[in-house]
Scaffold this motif. Sequence first.
Motif, PDB file in Angstrom:
ATOM      1  N   HIS A  96       3.776  -4.335  10.089  1.00  0.00           N
ATOM      2  CA  HIS A  96       3.524  -3.291   9.079  1.00  0.00           C
ATOM      3  C   HIS A  96       4.306  -3.539   7.788  1.00  0.00           C
ATOM      4  O   HIS A  96       4.973  -2.638   7.268  1.00  0.00           O
ATOM      5  N   PRO A  97       4.286  -4.741   7.217  1.00  0.00           N
ATOM      6  CA  PRO A  97       5.054  -4.987   5.991  1.00  0.00           C
ATOM      7  C   PRO A  97       4.539  -4.147   4.827  1.00  0.00           C
ATOM      8  O   PRO A  97       3.344  -3.850   4.731  1.00  0.00           O
ATOM      9  N   VAL A  98       5.453  -3.765   3.953  1.00  0.00           N
ATOM     10  CA  VAL A  98       5.167  -2.862   2.840  1.00  0.00           C
ATOM     11  C   VAL A  98       5.333  -3.610   1.524  1.00  0.00           C
ATOM     12  O   VAL A  98       6.302  -4.361   1.341  1.00  0.00           O
ATOM     13  N   GLY A  99       4.418  -3.391   0.592  1.00  0.00           N
ATOM     14  CA  GLY A  99       4.526  -3.959  -0.730  1.00  0.00           C
ATOM     15  C   GLY A  99       5.258  -3.022  -1.678  1.00  0.00           C
ATOM     16  O   GLY A  99       5.295  -1.806  -1.468  1.00  0.00           O
ATOM     17  N   LEU A 100       5.825  -3.598  -2.726  1.00  0.00           N
ATOM     18  CA  LEU A 100       6.514  -2.774  -3.716  1.00  0.00           C
ATOM     19  C   LEU A 100       5.592  -1.712  -4.304  1.00  0.00           C
ATOM     20  O   LEU A 100       6.013  -0.577  -4.560  1.00  0.00           O
ATOM     21  N   GLU A 101       4.332  -2.085  -4.523  1.00  0.00           N
ATOM     22  CA  GLU A 101       3.398  -1.127  -5.106  1.00  0.00           C
ATOM     23  C   GLU A 101       3.171   0.053  -4.171  1.00  0.00           C
ATOM     24  O   GLU A 101       2.955   1.188  -4.628  1.00  0.00           O
ATOM     25  N   GLU A 102       3.250  -0.180  -2.854  1.00  0.00           N
ATOM     26  CA  GLU A 102       3.091   0.914  -1.900  1.00  0.00           C
ATOM     27  C   GLU A 102       4.266   1.887  -1.983  1.00  0.00           C
ATOM     28  O   GLU A 102       4.085   3.106  -1.924  1.00  0.00           O
ATOM     29  N   LEU A 103       5.478   1.348  -2.092  1.00  0.00           N
ATOM     30  CA  LEU A 103       6.652   2.205  -2.245  1.00  0.00           C
ATOM     31  C   LEU A 103       6.554   3.030  -3.518  1.00  0.00           C
ATOM     32  O   LEU A 103       6.786   4.253  -3.520  1.00  0.00           O
ATOM     33  N   ASN A 104       6.211   2.358  -4.613  1.00  0.00           N
ATOM     34  CA  ASN A 104       6.133   3.061  -5.897  1.00  0.00           C
ATOM     35  C   ASN A 104       5.046   4.123  -5.900  1.00  0.00           C
ATOM     36  O   ASN A 104       5.201   5.176  -6.528  1.00  0.00           O
ATOM     37  N   ALA A 105       3.959   3.867  -5.199  1.00  0.00           N
ATOM     38  CA  ALA A 105       2.871   4.837  -5.144  1.00  0.00           C
ATOM     39  C   ALA A 105       3.203   6.019  -4.247  1.00  0.00           C
ATOM     40  O   ALA A 105       2.726   7.134  -4.474  1.00  0.00           O
ATOM     41  N   ALA A 106       4.042   5.790  -3.250  1.00  0.00           N
ATOM     42  CA  ALA A 106       4.362   6.849  -2.287  1.00  0.00           C
ATOM     43  C   ALA A 106       5.414   7.822  -2.808  1.00  0.00           C
ATOM     44  O   ALA A 106       5.284   9.042  -2.639  1.00  0.00           O
TER      45      ALA A 106
END
Length: 219
Positions: free
Chosen positions: A173-183
């Motif tokens: 389940h790796p997370v991208g930076l864009e996912e963190l910023n969007a969340a």
Amino acid sequence: MPGRQGDRTDDPFGGRRPTSHERSTGLPWDASFQDGPAPWDTGRPQPAVVRVAAEGGFTGSVLDAGCGTGENALHIAELGLPVLGVDVAETALETAREKAAGRGLEADFLAADALELGKIDRSFDTVLDCGLFHTFDAEERRQYIASLASVTDLGATLYVLCFSDEGPDLGPHPVGLEELNAAFTPTSGWNIAAVVPDRIETRFHDHGAPAWLATIDRV
């Protein structure tokens, strides 16, 4: 790591809707702890958490969301801070309580749903998420972020240590930076102050898996 709640019934999910990870595996999170250590349970606190603690990052009352067998929470308790660890996995919580008693540490461990933390009826100054955020799908993440907001006041700090999608030998389940910023956005009650590359130790990575360590402010 996981953090949803269920009672011990014939239903392995305790009457709750399984998380996306549980639906994909067909097993409750508790199963990860029933036949020996879980893949992410190294028997010691994560180095990133130790470093944050050494830098004074944990203050006031602390919540460890998805605490597992409690190593991170117990490290924080050693600092003399009041800490509550929550998780769905009753087997892990029993182990965490045994560790606390054996080490003479003051730490509380509670079965609680990470998507409904408001039911705890407590407020925290610092929250640690070590390996929980990345297990949720997009809809669960929205619920989880709102749940975290329900137990924190303005000025609280959230630390998220999650698997990264950058580098070799990635974790699940790796997370991208864009996912963190969007969340985590001001409209959701949070503002990302910093994100830095880090590592998450597991029982199957010689030097840890690539990770992000995010420092997030409650706004």
